[in-house]
Design a protein around this motif. Structure first.
Motif, PDB file in Angstrom:
ATOM      1  N   LEU A  50       0.829  -1.215   0.000  1.00 43.01           N
ATOM      2  CA  LEU A  50       0.000   0.000   0.000  1.00 43.01           C
ATOM      3  C   LEU A  50       0.855   1.252   0.000  1.00 43.01           C
ATOM      4  O   LEU A  50       0.575   2.217  -0.703  1.00 43.01           O
ATOM      5  N   THR A  85      -9.778  -3.577   3.179  1.00 40.35           N
ATOM      6  CA  THR A  85      -9.236  -2.267   2.778  1.00 40.35           C
ATOM      7  C   THR A  85      -8.017  -2.448   1.887  1.00 40.35           C
ATOM      8  O   THR A  85      -7.841  -1.727   0.903  1.00 40.35           O
ATOM      9  N   GLU A 140      -9.168  -3.620  -1.639  1.00 36.40           N
ATOM     10  CA  GLU A 140      -9.879  -2.544  -2.340  1.00 36.40           C
ATOM     11  C   GLU A 140      -8.911  -1.459  -2.798  1.00 36.40           C
ATOM     12  O   GLU A 140      -8.990  -0.974  -3.923  1.00 36.40           O
ATOM     13  N   THR A 141      -8.009  -1.071  -1.914  1.00 35.64           N
ATOM     14  CA  THR A 141      -7.082   0.004  -2.258  1.00 35.64           C
ATOM     15  C   THR A 141      -6.155  -0.411  -3.391  1.00 35.64           C
ATOM     16  O   THR A 141      -5.917   0.358  -4.330  1.00 35.64           O
ATOM     17  N   ARG A 166      -7.673  -0.091  -6.720  1.00 36.06           N
ATOM     18  CA  ARG A 166      -7.939   1.259  -7.240  1.00 36.06           C
ATOM     19  C   ARG A 166      -6.844   1.710  -8.196  1.00 36.06           C
ATOM     20  O   ARG A 166      -7.009   2.656  -8.946  1.00 36.06           O
ATOM     21  N   VAL A 180      -3.700   7.590  -5.831  1.00 35.33           N
ATOM     22  CA  VAL A 180      -4.732   6.866  -5.103  1.00 35.33           C
ATOM     23  C   VAL A 180      -4.707   7.365  -3.665  1.00 35.33           C
ATOM     24  O   VAL A 180      -3.636   7.489  -3.075  1.00 35.33           O
ATOM     25  N   LEU A 235      -4.710   6.871  -0.038  1.00 38.50           N
ATOM     26  CA  LEU A 235      -4.459   5.711   0.811  1.00 38.50           C
ATOM     27  C   LEU A 235      -5.030   5.950   2.191  1.00 38.50           C
ATOM     28  O   LEU A 235      -5.077   7.091   2.653  1.00 38.50           O
TER      29      LEU A 235
END
Lengths: 200, 994
Positions: free
Chosen positions: A80, A116, A119-120, A123, B331, B333
């Motif tokens: 992430l 989460t 999903e992230t 994106r 994006v 976060l």
């Protein structure tokens, strides 16, 4: 055409070595290669980020944000953290492992839940592949092989010849571990091929 | 170019080493410093080169200058701030010039990935008047290094080769060449050149400015490359910036400068002729920009930052002045927990910093792994500036500090750092009569940069045996009288040594001696594991900041992959409900330093006089939750305290609770509370709902931090369970009042008779206050379904109500015979209270005696007082006459199936009913939270308010602590949660202020 790969992990997982193996394989395959890494704090459990670029004419090792074809992540939180380097619809190849940061870090923000995270990632990534590399490595009896398993999975998505990967691994890992590493690599390849055929 | 037998993937650093070797270098010196370290490590692999880790960069450069003067090519390597240390010889050798070639590598660190600053050393090259080369790729690193030696000799100048992290640590293909064996230049005495007397220097300077610099300007033209592109955009750049520029603007016309001091002025002017749009792109300082403009060339104003690294995106954005179109919008976060570097599990530094935190030391620190001791939760460093500054800064601070501050002041320095530049500072302290306590953290290596050797390790850069310059002898040789060694894994010994040194009015050196655990991988013993039946979840162990200690769903767990059994956490753990630093408290009481001991107590528990009377004292376990034999150690260390505070019934066992009671009473006598008032006020307002132990604890710790605290209490007086739950014969209300008074003296506001949800809505509080802490506890009774209760008007009570009435001073008739249903502390308190009201009391509990959760002492006291107990019994129905209770029907129970909590659920034994005559039945089967006032607010709760392990609730600005969130059920554990939530509230408010 330049292939841009960014690699994210936690100090101690072998993500830096993995980047070096990719670079070596690309170099053996006659590509021009450039890499960058921020190590040094890696051994103290910090976040580690490195890049590999290969192609016909590569000068700069820097991968611009939003330009990486592949985000190779050895840990989910780090996937992430560096997600914005991945290009729109790029490939996120993520090891299925969570390494908790320190309690002091968790006081600032909780570790995101699985939903989460997925999903992230979606994106930005066009394809999200969660590789059970740690489980596979543990199955081989050596959890440290997780990075080579990931490389095996990665190799299915890149255009580098199989033998070049083998040569690169043989060259860069400690001699006594070559066989184990090649086995781990093969497991990663096999898993990725199965995954692709199921999800194609 | 692809990898062949002669072209390999090398990092910039490896390429510099290779270049130096190919150029016939004879001598390599340096001091480790990221990102330069690998240069010398790689160079040392070549047997032809005499390499050494020098004491510091000044010495390294001087050694290299000496070698070059003697006729052999030499290279000195260092990071950017290292050049500051080497600046004296650098500026001097610029005038002197060289004999054989001299190259100085400055590896800069834009972005400060691992440095104290991001200074741009191109400025230093210019200031020193030396030639400067900026390679952009690993191939250029090699080629420029070889050329640098030639330039150095041809123009009689030292040459700085300047890289940045990106270039030093990036890898690229490099063609390899062979080593040129460059014959040694003859040495000739040349006093005018090499002795920098003013008369000589004036001449040398003129030669430098009038001859050398102009000649180099011409040479610089050879190192400029033009990449032809479109007319629209002409970019002047160098170094790593070139890489980003080439990526961002592949069609632009680029002037890439390789030698950037001096600049090829004529070439630049010619390049700019006729160009419509000229921009200069460089990282950090506008070094090129200012010089180009000084030539009269107009370059476009760009919004390039003077801090941090450049990137392709930043460069594009600066030039196009609009958000870079090529990059997709980021994006968003979720907020991610950071993952910074921290001290390794088992690190020896941790022990020292923990002790310094215990001592509330003011720490003048230094550069190394141990700088990480500044981070939370250790927070054990006040300042860190540059290599070796710790001692000298402490000496300076002491000149201005008060007596009290001086008594807490400590300098902390690593072994390698001490050799580097601590010695002159120590001499200064001794010579100028300083009284500084210096702690040298000797982990036998230069750790942070990758475990390099130094004058104390006994090995050279090549791993060959070397003499050891022994620290203790060195300090003593300088005249330091007080030199001691400590084992950083023995926390008490370290505490005693450092504390004692601080009280001496003499300078001292304490050497904390233990090898780096990364370098010498060792296991001390059994990996630690947590005994959940003993762990009080006070989180005292987390104060160490060890990465092997994790919190999972509120529980402490040890990561067995990281733990090396260093025993730090085992020594810190005291099985204390409130997380008191019991080892330090005991040591201070042993030393009769009662005021200090009381202050340490108050760091964890603002109600020691209360706790000293009611705490269930889990601290008296033989072995604590982490497996450390603490009881044995207390008895061995403090026979005097065992005599003064024996455990009733066990005269050879220390009663820590009685020590706490003693200190609590001492605190009541000697402290008004104003001593804990904040030194600085914050305007932010916090409302705390509930004045039980959790709420008042949160109030104390928040007020201490300077916030404005208002406690809202529904009942007439503050104290919660401490006043209305615990009977007066266990805890005198006067003692409670005196400890609550302290909070009032600190400026905590307590408003009683205010019920949130009735007198004021929760929503209104949210508007009025910057943060709210819910600490309402479990104030409502768990209800029990009993037959026959509908007609009863008298004689049936819930435990909490009964106790509250008695503690409020109301008269409660219980009659002659009382049955108490339940097995917890409330049940026992009810039983003993009813007994004191003159009744015969029987406690009926549905499980066995061993399973009774009440505090063992209390059960024992109850038995001694004459309270009867009947186990494995449960009530079925109540009998009444004229609305008054007259009897109770019970049934006997036996263990049934396993429940999900691991206990066997009691089930009735068929046909075992029996009857008793009673006047009063008190139901004390447990308490629960009354959370009606939160309905409709959106805050998540079920039986408890949902929070993180720090007490953060589901809405920003809302927190909860005590039984309403954690449900530990004791005064002291609730106090611990209050302190924890105070930390979370403070963090929230500090970030909200921005």
């Amino acid at each position: 055409m330049i292939k841009n790969i960014v690699i994210a992990g936690v100090g101690g997982q072998g993500s830096v070595l993995a980047g070096q193996i990719i670079a070596q394989a690309a170099s053996l395959a006659e590509f021009c290669v450039a890499t960058s890494e921020v190590h040094g704090m890696a051994q103290r459990g910090g976040s580690v980020f490195s890049t590999v670029r290969y192609g016909k004419d590569v000068i700069s090792p820097a991968v611009p944000e939003g330009a990486a074809d592949v985000l190779l992540a050895f840990e989910k939180l780090e996937a992430l953290r560096y997600l914005n380097y991945l290009k729109a619809d790029g490939l996120a190849l993520v090891n299925d492992q969570r390494i908790m940061p320190s309690i002091e870090s968790l006081k600032l923000a909780p570790y995101p839940d699985e939903k989460t995270i997925e999903e992230t990632l979606r994106r930005r990534a066009g394809m999200v592949v969660i590789v059970p590399a740690l489980a596979i490595a543990q199955g081989l009896g050596v959890p440290a092989l997780v990075n080579t398993v990931m490389l095996g999975a990665l190799s299915v998505f890149l255009d580098l010849p199989h033998e070049k990967w083998h040569q690169a691994i043989t060259k860069l890992v400690p001699p006594k571990t070559v066989e184990l590493n090649l086995a781990a690599f093969a497991e990663g390849v096999a898993w990725a091929k199965r995954h692709l055929s199921v999800h194609a | 170019m692809t990898e062949t037998a002669r072209a390999v993937l090398l990092s910039g650093n490896e390429a510099i080493a290779r270049g130096a070797w190919e150029a016939g270098v004879r001598v390599g010196c340096g001091y480790p410093g990221t990102p330069s370290t690998e240069i010398l490590e790689a160079l040392a692999q070549y047997p032809e080169v005499d390499c050494e880790w020098s004491t510091n960069e000044k010495v390294a450069l001087e050694v290299a200058i000496g070698a070059a003067l003697a006729g052999g090519r030499a290279i000195a390597t260092m990071k950017h701030v290292g050049l500051n240390v080497a600046a004296d010889p650098l500026f001097s050798v610029a005038y002197m010039g060289v004999n054989a070639g001299l190259v100085v590598v400055s590896a800069d660190d834009p972005g400060m990935h691992s440095s104290q600053n991001e200074q741009d050393n191109r400025l230093l090259a210019r200031a020193a008047r030396v030639a400067l080369l900026e390679p952009s790729t690993p191939q250029e690193c090699k080629d420029y290094t070889i050329a640098a030696f030639e330039i150095s000799e041809r123009y009689d100048t030292p040459v700085i080769l300047r890289t940045t992290t990106r270039i030093s640590h990036g890898k690229g293909l490099v063609t390899l060449g062979e080593r040129r064996e460059v014959p040694r230049k003859p040495y000739r005495k040349d006093v005018l050149k090499n002795v920098v007397l003013p008369a000589h220097g004036r001449i040398r300077h003129q030669i430098l400015e009038t001859q050398r610099i102009p000649a180099l300007e011409k040479e610089a033209e050879r190192w400029a490359q033009v990449f032809e592109g479109s007319d629209d955009l002409a970019i002047i750049t160098s170094g790593a910036a070139f890489l980003y520029v080439r990526e961002a603007f592949p069609n632009a016309t680029i002037l890439k400068l390789g030698m950037t001091h001096p600049l090829p002025k004529t070439l630049i002017k010619n390049f700019c002729q006729g160009k419509k749009r000229i921009i200069v792109i460089e990282e950090l300082e506008p070094y090129l920009t200012e010089q180009v403009r000084a030539l009269g060339i107009t370059t476009e104003e760009l919004d390039l930052p003077r801090f941090g690294e450049l990137s392709v995106g930043v460069v594009r954005q600066a030039v196009e002045r609009a958000r870079d179109r090529a990059t997709p919008p980021p994006v968003s976060l979720p907020l991610l927990p950071p993952r910074p570097p921290i001290l390794c599990a088992g690190c020896m530094h941790r022990g020292v910093f923990y002790v310094l935190k215990q001592l509330d030391a003011i720490v003048s620190g230094d550069i190394g792994c141990y700088t990480l001791g500044a981070l939370a939760p250790l927070n054990a460093m006040d300042t860190c500036m540059n290599m070796g500054a710790s001692l000298s800064m402490a000496h300076g601070m002491a000149k201005v500090f008060s007596e009290e501050e001086r008594k807490r002041l400590v300098a902390v320095i690593g072994d390698s750092t001490f050799y580097h530049s601590g010695v002159p500072a120590l001499i200064d302290i001794l010579y100028n009569r300083g009284q500084i306590v210096t702690i040298i953290l000797d982990n036998h290596t230069t750790a942070m940069t990758g475990h390099q050797e130094h004058p104390g390790t006994g090995r050279t850069i090549r791993g060959e045996p070397a003499p050891v310059i022994e620290l203790e002898s060195l300090a003593k040789g300088l005249g330091m009288k007080n030199v001691q060694r400590v084992d950083p894994y023995d926390l008490l010994a370290a505490w005693r040594t450092i504390d004692e040194a601080l009280h001496r009015r003499e300078p001292s050196v304490i050497i904390a001696d233990a090898p780096c655990v990364l370098k010498e991988k060792r296991r001390f013993g059994e990996i630690v594991s947590v005994d959940r039946t003993k762990c009080t979840e006070c989180y005292a162990c987390t104060e160490l900041g060890c990465p092997a200690i994790e919190v999972k769903e509120g529980h402490i767990e040890i990561n067995t992959l990281l733990c090396i059994a260093c025993t730090h956490c085992q020594q810190v753990c005291a099985d204390c409900n409130a997380g008191i630093d019991i080892p330090q408290v005991l040591e201070l009481v042993h030393q009769k330093r009662y005021a200090d001991a009381f202050k340490v107590l108050m760091r964890a528990n603002p109600f020691p006089a209360v706790a000293g009377r009611v705490c269930p004292h889990p601290c008296d376990h033989e072995v604590n939750a982490l497996g450390w034999p603490q009881e044995k150690l207390y008895a061995k260390r403090y026979p005097d305290l065992v005599r003064e505070f024996p455990t009733p019934g066990y005269p050879s066992k220390l009663s820590v609770r009685d020590v706490e009671k003693f200190l609590g009473d001492y605190g009541i006598e000697h402290f008004s509370g104003s001593e804990f008032a904040p030194t600085e006020e914050c305007p932010q307002k916090i409302a705390i709902i509930g004045s039980g132990p959790a709420g008042l604890s949160a109030a104390f710790y928040l007020r201490r931090r300077g916030f404005r605290v208002t406690v809202l209490e529904a009942l007439e007086q503050p104290g919660g369970m401490m006043r209305y739950g615990i009977p007066a014969f266990r805890l005198s209300k006067e003692i409670l009042d005196r400890e609550i008074d302290r909070l009032l003296m600190m400026g905590v506001e307590i408003r009683c008779n205010v019920t949130v949800g009735r007198d004021v809505s929760f929503a209104k509080l949210q508007k009025e206050y910057d943060a709210i802490v819910i600490a309402v506890g479990d104030s409502a009774p768990q209800e029990l379904e009993l037959e026959g209760t509908e007609q009863i008007r008298e004689g049936l009570l819930y435990g909490v109500d009964f106790l509250r009435r008695v503690n409020r001073g109301q008269r409660v008739h219980v009659g002659r015979r009382v049955a108490v249903i339940g097995g917890g502390n409330t049940a026992i308190d009810c039983a003993r209270t009813a007994h004191r009201l003159g009744a015969e009391v029987t406690v009926y509990y549905r499980r066995t005696a061993q399973e009774m959760p009440a505090i063992r002492d209390e059960i024992d006291e109850a038995i001694l007082e004459g309270v009867r107990f009947e186990f494995q019994t449960n009530p079925i129905s109540v009998r009444a006459r004229d609305g008054r209770v007259c009897g109770l029907e019970l049934i006997r129970m036996q263990p049934g199936p396993l429940d999900k909590d691991g206990r066997r659920r009691p089930v009735p034994i068929p046909e075992s009913e029996f009857s008793v005559e009673v006047d009063t039945v008190i139901l004390a089967i447990g308490e629960r939270a009354d959370l009606e006032f939160l309905r409709g607010t959106g805050i998540q709760f079920t039986e408890k308010i949902q929070t993180t392990f720090m007490g953060v609730a589901s809405q920003p600005g809302v927190f909860a602590c005590g039984d309403v969130a954690f449900g530990y059920g004791t005064v002291t554990q609730s106090i611990a949660t209050g302190r924890r939530v105070a930390e979370a509230v403070a963090r929230y408010l500090r970030s909200a202020k921005r």
